[in-house]
Structure formats: C-alpha cells, structure tokens
Design a protein around this motif. Structure first.
Motif, PDB file in Angstrom:
ATOM      1  N   ASP A   1     -26.361  -4.919  70.898  1.00  0.00           N
ATOM      2  CA  ASP A   1     -26.184  -4.018  69.758  1.00  0.00           C
ATOM      3  C   ASP A   1     -24.990  -3.089  69.927  1.00  0.00           C
ATOM      4  N   PHE A   2     -24.348  -3.110  71.103  1.00  0.00           N
ATOM      5  CA  PHE A   2     -23.208  -2.230  71.307  1.00  0.00           C
ATOM      6  C   PHE A   2     -21.893  -2.969  71.016  1.00  0.00           C
TER       7      PHE A   2
ATOM      8  N   TYR B   1     -19.817  -9.014  77.277  1.00  0.00           N
ATOM      9  CA  TYR B   1     -18.806  -8.174  76.638  1.00  0.00           C
ATOM     10  C   TYR B   1     -19.107  -7.908  75.164  1.00  0.00           C
ATOM     11  N   ALA B   2     -20.239  -8.387  74.679  1.00  0.00           N
ATOM     12  CA  ALA B   2     -20.657  -8.172  73.284  1.00  0.00           C
ATOM     13  C   ALA B   2     -19.614  -8.681  72.289  1.00  0.00           C
ATOM     14  N   MET B   3     -18.976  -9.800  72.612  1.00  0.00           N
ATOM     15  CA  MET B   3     -17.930 -10.363  71.755  1.00  0.00           C
ATOM     16  C   MET B   3     -18.461 -11.573  70.978  1.00  0.00           C
TER      17      MET B   3
ATOM     18  N   SER C   1     -35.967 -10.987  71.835  1.00  0.00           N
ATOM     19  CA  SER C   1     -34.703 -10.494  72.364  1.00  0.00           C
ATOM     20  C   SER C   1     -34.734  -8.972  72.334  1.00  0.00           C
ATOM     21  N   TYR C   2     -34.493  -8.351  73.487  1.00  0.00           N
ATOM     22  CA  TYR C   2     -34.488  -6.884  73.524  1.00  0.00           C
ATOM     23  C   TYR C   2     -33.053  -6.340  73.606  1.00  0.00           C
ATOM     24  N   ALA C   3     -32.098  -7.113  73.067  1.00  0.00           N
ATOM     25  CA  ALA C   3     -30.707  -6.686  73.081  1.00  0.00           C
ATOM     26  C   ALA C   3     -30.373  -5.709  71.969  1.00  0.00           C
ATOM     27  N   THR C   4     -31.342  -5.408  71.132  1.00  0.00           N
ATOM     28  CA  THR C   4     -31.103  -4.502  70.016  1.00  0.00           C
ATOM     29  C   THR C   4     -31.269  -3.038  70.457  1.00  0.00           C
TER      30      THR C   4
END
Length: 456
Positions: free
Chosen positions: A104-105, A301-303, A430-433
C-alpha cells in the motif's frame, strides 16, 4: 440424448467458454461491445427444424474461435475476484479487499524521481530486448552483493514483470510430453502456465508439519515416479503460505537434484527481500548451471504498476528466453527500467528493512485477530512475503469458494479461496494493505463467521 439436444449443449458450452475471455477484453476496451457469442444459446433454441435437420445426417463439430488448449486452462481466481471488486467499486459500492498482493506504500523516492527524470529527458525509446545494459549490470551487481551468485549482463533478461519471466522460463524449457513438478500450495498461475506450453503439472502436496515446504524424500519419490519431469518450480518465499526455504532446507533438495541431471529449477524469488527471520538464499548458489532465477521490483519496491521483472540464467537458457520475448513483447518499458536502476543503486537496505518491519507488524496483527475467530486456525505462521493461509474448513462444509462468495456478497470483503492455490478448505489473505483496511477486514470477517455459527 438426441442430436438436437447434443447440439444445444455444445453451443451452450461454447458460449460459456468464451464468456470469460470476452468479458476481460470488453472491460479493457468497452468500445468492443458485448460478447458476440452471448446470443448463441437463444439462436440455437430458436433454430428452425430445417437448420437442425441439416446436420442430422452428418454430425459436425461446432466452430470455435478459441485455441483448444484453453479448455485445459483455468482463469486466475485472484484476477477474477479483483476484477469483480473493481466492477463493484465502479458501481458505487465500497469493498474491502485483501485479495491482491500489492504493497500500500509508494515506491521509494529515488525510484519516483528516476522515473520522472527519464520522462523529462525523453528516455522513451525502445531498449534492447533484454533490457538496458545499465539495468542488467545493476541486477548482476545486486545478485553478487546480496546472494553471492555471479551473472554476466548477457545472462539476464528483463521482462514486463516477473510473471512474464516465469512463463517464458517455462516455455523455453518445456513442451508437449514434459512434466513440471509444482509443490502445493502454489501460486495459481504455475500449473496453468505449464498447461499453456503443452506440458503437464505434477502437483506434490506438502504439509504444515514441514512448513508447507517440499521435502527431499517427496522430491526424490516424485521424480522417480515421473521420469518425464523436466522442471521444478520453487517459490521462495512461498505465495500463498509465506513459508521460507532456508539454506538448511535447500541444500538437501539440491543434493537430490544432483542425481537427476536432466531436471531444471525455476526459482521464483520475487518475495526474497520480504523475510522476517533468517535469510532466503538464492537457489542458484547451490545449482547454478540448472537454475533459472526469477525476481522483480513489484513486491519489495512497491513498483507493481511499472511491470518490471527479470530472469537470470546460464547463457543458453537466457538466449532462448530472449528469442521468445523478442517475438512476444520486445523490451520492457524504458521508464520502468530507469526506475529499476535507481531501485538497485540508490535505495538502501535500511530503507527496505523499514518496510519489512511494517509488514511484520501487519502480519502479527492479522495472526492475532485470526486466533480470536471461531473455527479458524493457522497451522504455520508466515515467515516471508505478505500472505497468510488460515484453515476455514469448518464452514460451508469446507467449500472455501462458497465462503468467499458469501463473504463478498454480505460483508463486501474480498479474499481468495485457497482451493485455487491447491489448498482446499483455506483462504488466502494479503496483509499488504493499510492497518486501517486490515482492521476493517478483520472486523468484517469475524462478524461473518460468528453469523455463520449462529445460523441454523
């Protein structure tokens, strides 16, 4: 069954088979319009007796515009649910989603600045099919520094995301009659990609007792029973379990494979920078000449939207993958490649370590919340990536797909059924939020499960 009934059935199946593919096309390009096959069943039902009788004497196979191999391939459940969520949001509904593995970043500042500067500088032309020399040198240097494996820039092929690189790796090594070993639980695209190249996936079940990791004994037995196995796909850390193969688990696997010199390894290491305890070594450090290493920039890298990945492999394999990519997509985007160089040369390990700590906090929160929910258990807490795979088999008679559909319908919470990962009776979260979104999601899930327990 009469011939008329048979024809109607086949036409209906044709309509159903094409509906999903056309829906995806029309969503991307609304001007295309509706599925042209949507009227097949109604036309068939109203066909005149003469038109039906015309085929009575000589039965024919209904025309299909689709490649027959698609009859064996299943659409991605993750993509299906994600598309459904987007449709609901467009319709004005608020949906909480834990179905997609996307941080999320924002990407690091250096990455954003490099992409912006590349646009300003007019760095918008085609690059070499394999990627810019600057990026391939940066990748080689990163793999040498962090993993201790030495690649030449000519042994690296940059693609439009790690997913493309995985598929091209399979296509370059396998074909009709070959088999590919896929440990379960698995990323749903693995077996479907194998089918797309005409090969056959051989799924090997793992257990929570071994951290959902394939054991040397199971590996040896499976290869002996399936001498046509040409490739093993090893996802480390694992999507969907978060399990990590450390060096002590990888060494015995490499030793087994030394007895089977014709078996290659596709090491999907896209999550290797997201490990909470211990290290995630490169499998190529143990079996370099037979390993295709896939990695990318989406997760660490959140890309995700920049679609940038790579495969590193010995020269003959890299050359074969280059040939395939040259006929499919040519090069990855030049702007994304400039951003990739910055990611590897300007973003510090300390900055990435901060993201790992953020993910650890989210993981621990989700595990704590799941432990309070009735009928839910997590056999193996994840040690890498950003997924958790809880067992929910006590609900809906173990039908995890039905659970996910009912949950989305009643609570507007989207998660993915574990059966699509080869783990029936589970769901993947998914806990990437954000923490706020996770809090909302956990509340919705707990309320839903409690309601199911209270219902007759």
């Amino acid at each position: 069954m009469t011939q008329r009934s048979m024809k109607l059935l086949l036409l209906l199946l044709l309509e159903r088979a094409t509906a999903f593919a056309w829906t995806g096309i029309s969503l991307r390009n609304p001007s295309i319009g509706t599925n042209p096959f949507s009227k097949i069943s109604s036309l068939a039902a109203t066909s005149t007796g003469n038109s039906i009788n015309a085929t009575t004497e000589t039965p024919t196979t209904p025309f299909s515009p689709l490649n027959p191999i698609l009859q064996q391939v299943q659409p991605s459940k993750t993509v299906e649910i994600f598309s459904l969520v987007k449709d609901m949001e467009v319709a004005g509904e608020t949906v909480t989603s834990l179905c997609v593995g996307e941080p999320d970043f924002l990407p690091p500042k250096a990455v954003l600045e490099a992409a912006t500067q590349a646009i300003v500088d007019g760095d918008t032309r085609y690059t070499a099919v394999t990627g810019t020399l600057a990026l391939r040198k940066a990748i080689a240097a990163d793999l040498q520094r962090r993993k201790g494996v030495t690649y030449q820039p000519t042994e690296i092929v940059v693609g439009n995301g790690a997913k493309q690189c995985v598929y091209q790796g399979i296509l370059a090594t396998c074909g009709e009659g070959d088999k590919v070993l896929v440990p379960a639980p698995y990323w749903p695209s693995y077996p479907e990609m194998v089918k797309l190249v005409g090969a056959k996936p051989v799924v090997v079940e793992t257990t929570s007792n071994n951290g959902y990791l394939i054991t040397p004994e199971d590996l040896r037995r499976t290869i002996q029973e399936n001498p046509d196995i040409k490739l093993i796909i090893l996802c480390n850390p694992s999507n969907p379990t978060g399990g990590v193969y450390h060096l002590e688990q990888l060494k015995p696997i490499a030793e087994v494979l030394k007895d089977f010199p014709n078996v290659l390894v596709l090491a999907d290491e896209i999550y290797e920078r997201l490990v909470y305890d211990g290290e995630c070594p490169a499998f190529a450090s143990l079996l370099f000449d037979r390993t295709l290493t896939v990695n990318g920039f989406s997760k660490a890298y959140a890309m995700t939207g920049l679609r940038l990945g790579y495969v590193a492999a010995p020269q003959p394999l890299a050359k074969a993958i280059t040939t395939i990519q040259s006929q499919l997509t040519s090069c990855a985007g030049s702007i994304s490649q400039a951003a990739g160089v910055a990611a590897l040369t300007q973003v510090s390990d300390a900055e990435l370590d901060q993201n790992i700590e953020i993910m650890r906090e989210k993981r621990d929160y989700v595990l704590g919340e799941l432990s309070k929910m009735p009928g839910v258990s997590v056999a193996m807490p994840p040690n890498g990536a950003f997924y958790v795979l809880p067992d929910v088999s006590s609900y809906f008679d173990g039908d995890d797909t039905q659970l996910c559909l009912e949950l989305l319908k009643s609570k507007k919470l989207a998660i993915v059924p574990g059966s699509s990962f080869g783990a029936p009776g589970t769901v993947r979260l998914s806990y990437a939020t954000s923490m706020e979104e996770l809090g909302t999601a956990m509340s919705k899930l707990r309320e839903f499960l409690e309601e199911q327990q209270d219902s007759p």
